[in-house]
Design a protein around this motif. Structure first.
Motif, short mmCIF file in Angstrom:
data_model
loop_
_atom_site.label_atom_id
_atom_site.label_comp_id
_atom_site.label_asym_id
_atom_site.label_seq_id
_atom_site.Cartn_x
_atom_site.Cartn_y
_atom_site.Cartn_z
N ASP A 241 22.61 -28.88 -57.27
CA ASP A 241 23.22 -27.68 -56.69
C ASP A 241 22.24 -26.50 -56.77
OD1 ASP A 241 25.57 -29.04 -56.20
OD2 ASP A 241 26.59 -28.33 -58.00
N ALA A 242 21.61 -26.35 -57.92
CA ALA A 242 20.67 -25.24 -58.11
C ALA A 242 19.46 -25.40 -57.19
CB ALA A 242 20.22 -25.18 -59.57
N THR A 243 19.03 -26.65 -57.00
CA THR A 243 17.89 -26.92 -56.12
C THR A 243 18.22 -26.54 -54.68
OG1 THR A 243 17.13 -28.72 -57.56
CG2 THR A 243 16.34 -28.72 -55.29
N GLU A 244 19.43 -26.89 -54.24
CA GLU A 244 19.83 -26.58 -52.86
C GLU A 244 20.01 -25.08 -52.63
OE1 GLU A 244 22.17 -30.67 -51.56
OE2 GLU A 244 23.31 -29.01 -52.47
N SER A 245 20.25 -24.34 -53.69
CA SER A 245 20.45 -22.90 -53.55
C SER A 245 19.14 -22.11 -53.59
CB SER A 245 21.38 -22.39 -54.66
OG SER A 245 20.74 -22.43 -55.92
N LEU A 246 18.03 -22.79 -53.81
CA LEU A 246 16.75 -22.09 -53.87
C LEU A 246 16.37 -21.48 -52.52
CD1 LEU A 246 14.58 -24.67 -55.87
CD2 LEU A 246 15.46 -22.49 -56.74
N ASP A 247 15.79 -20.30 -52.58
CA ASP A 247 15.22 -19.70 -51.38
C ASP A 247 13.74 -20.07 -51.39
OD1 ASP A 247 14.42 -18.19 -49.26
OD2 ASP A 247 15.19 -16.28 -50.00
N VAL A 248 13.46 -21.26 -50.90
CA VAL A 248 12.13 -21.86 -51.05
C VAL A 248 10.99 -20.97 -50.53
CG1 VAL A 248 10.69 -23.86 -50.49
CG2 VAL A 248 13.11 -24.17 -51.05
N PRO A 249 11.13 -20.37 -49.33
CA PRO A 249 10.01 -19.55 -48.84
C PRO A 249 9.66 -18.37 -49.73
CG PRO A 249 11.52 -20.10 -47.05
CD PRO A 249 12.20 -20.51 -48.33
N ARG A 250 10.59 -17.95 -50.56
CA ARG A 250 10.33 -16.80 -51.44
C ARG A 250 9.75 -17.20 -52.79
NH1 ARG A 250 12.36 -11.84 -50.16
NH2 ARG A 250 13.65 -11.71 -48.28
N LEU A 251 9.70 -18.49 -53.05
CA LEU A 251 9.18 -18.94 -54.34
C LEU A 251 7.67 -18.78 -54.40
CD1 LEU A 251 11.15 -22.28 -54.96
CD2 LEU A 251 11.60 -20.03 -55.96
N SER A 252 7.18 -18.35 -55.55
CA SER A 252 5.74 -18.31 -55.76
C SER A 252 5.24 -19.72 -56.01
CB SER A 252 5.41 -17.44 -56.99
OG SER A 252 5.88 -18.06 -58.18
N ARG A 253 3.92 -19.88 -55.96
CA ARG A 253 3.34 -21.19 -56.22
C ARG A 253 3.77 -21.70 -57.59
NH1 ARG A 253 -3.03 -22.46 -57.14
NH2 ARG A 253 -2.55 -21.49 -59.13
N GLU A 254 3.70 -20.84 -58.59
CA GLU A 254 4.05 -21.25 -59.94
C GLU A 254 5.52 -21.62 -60.05
OE1 GLU A 254 3.95 -19.57 -64.54
OE2 GLU A 254 2.60 -18.74 -63.03
N GLU A 255 6.39 -20.85 -59.41
CA GLU A 255 7.83 -21.16 -59.46
C GLU A 255 8.12 -22.51 -58.81
OE1 GLU A 255 9.77 -16.66 -59.32
OE2 GLU A 255 9.13 -17.65 -57.46
N LEU A 256 7.46 -22.77 -57.68
CA LEU A 256 7.67 -24.03 -56.98
C LEU A 256 7.20 -25.20 -57.84
CD1 LEU A 256 8.55 -25.38 -54.31
CD2 LEU A 256 6.17 -25.18 -53.57
N MET A 257 6.04 -25.05 -58.46
CA MET A 257 5.50 -26.13 -59.29
C MET A 257 6.38 -26.39 -60.50
SD MET A 257 2.77 -27.31 -57.86
CE MET A 257 3.90 -27.18 -56.49
N ARG A 258 6.84 -25.32 -61.12
CA ARG A 258 7.66 -25.50 -62.32
C ARG A 258 9.02 -26.12 -61.97
NH1 ARG A 258 5.03 -23.72 -66.50
NH2 ARG A 258 3.53 -22.00 -66.32
N TRP A 259 9.56 -25.79 -60.81
CA TRP A 259 10.82 -26.40 -60.42
C TRP A 259 10.61 -27.88 -60.13
CZ3 TRP A 259 15.42 -23.97 -60.84
CH2 TRP A 259 16.54 -24.70 -60.42
N ASP A 260 9.52 -28.20 -59.47
CA ASP A 260 9.18 -29.58 -59.19
C ASP A 260 9.11 -30.38 -60.49
OD1 ASP A 260 7.87 -31.43 -56.87
OD2 ASP A 260 6.83 -31.77 -58.77
N MET A 261 8.42 -29.85 -61.48
CA MET A 261 8.30 -30.54 -62.76
C MET A 261 9.66 -30.65 -63.45
SD MET A 261 4.66 -29.41 -64.45
CE MET A 261 4.96 -27.64 -64.45
N ARG A 262 10.48 -29.62 -63.34
CA ARG A 262 11.80 -29.65 -63.98
C ARG A 262 12.64 -30.79 -63.42
NH1 ARG A 262 16.36 -24.78 -63.72
NH2 ARG A 262 18.02 -25.94 -64.80
N VAL A 263 12.63 -30.95 -62.11
CA VAL A 263 13.42 -32.02 -61.48
C VAL A 263 12.92 -33.39 -61.93
CG1 VAL A 263 13.96 -33.16 -59.29
CG2 VAL A 263 14.12 -30.66 -59.49
#
Length: 222
Positions: A121-143
């Motif tokens: 649910d949290a993943t689907e609610s992400l505003d992906v284009p607004r994520l920084s590189r670090e935020e995107l990478m850390r979310w990827d690792m979290r999943v």
């Protein structure tokens, strides 16, 4: 001064060596220490606020993880990243990631499945284009780490974390050339839900496609 990782919530407090290991590992994965850059032990001691012994112990572990390499009379360096690494890492992940997804789908308990749904649910609610590189990478690792843990096999989990760390370095290195992150994140959400629903075959298939898609996306921008 760099803040060392927080103490873990469960179990005994982390040792200084373990906390230094996690902090330096993070710098290497996120390319704060770039590939092939020399490792400055003195700077790490000062930035982490620990002694040289924990830093040296951490670097020995990171060499086993293939994140650093040491040369006699030359010092320690962050390992290089090249296309050969991508092929080798993908060759391992394409077999082990589906296994972890299958085991999680088959054996995760109700609480773990609920956590996976919440993460989807949290993943689907992400505003992906607004994520920084670090935020995107850390979310990827979290999943990915949530799936590895849900598999219930600590040896499989440790192995996959190691190779996901190496894959994330490659992801970070070429991220600025890539454009389609929305579908990448959507794949995460679908995989999490499939595992939570106990669909073992579908989960394994999605995990394999995700790894293959990652390699294809990287090769397209090299």
């Amino acid at each position: 001064m760099t803040v060392l990782p927080d103490e873990q919530q469960d179990g005994p407090p982390l040792s200084l060596s373990e906390r230094a290991y996690q902090a330096i590992q993070d710098k290497l994965i996120m390319l704060e220490i770039p590939p092939m850059a020399p490792i400055d032990e003195v700077a790490l001691v000062e930035s982490l606020g620990v002694g040289r012994t924990p830093v040296r112990e951490a670097l020995k572990r990171l060499e086993v993880d293939r994140l650093v390499v040491s040369y006699a009379r030359r010092g320690t360096f962050a390992t290089a990243v090249d296309i050969t690494d991508l092929a080798y890492i993908s060759d391992i992940r394409v077999h082990l990631e589906p296994l972890a997804a299958r085991r999680a789908a088959e054996g995760a308990g109700p609480a773990v499945r609920e956590d996976l749904v919440e993460l989807a649910d949290a993943t689907e609610s992400l505003d992906v284009p607004r994520l920084s590189r670090e935020e995107l990478m850390r979310w990827d690792m979290r999943v990915h780490r949530a799936i590895y843990h849900a598999a219930g096999n600590p040896h499989l989990e440790d192995t996959l974390v190691r190779y996901d760390n190496l894959a994330t370095r490659i992801f970070c290195l070429f991220l600025d050339r890539m454009t389609d992150f929305v579908s990448h994140v959507e794949e995460h959400a679908g995989l999490l839900r499939t595992i939570a629903d106990g669909e073992a075959d579908a989960a394994a298939r999605r995990a394999r496609q995700h790894v293959q898609g990652f390699e294809k996306a990287i090769r397209a921008v090299i």
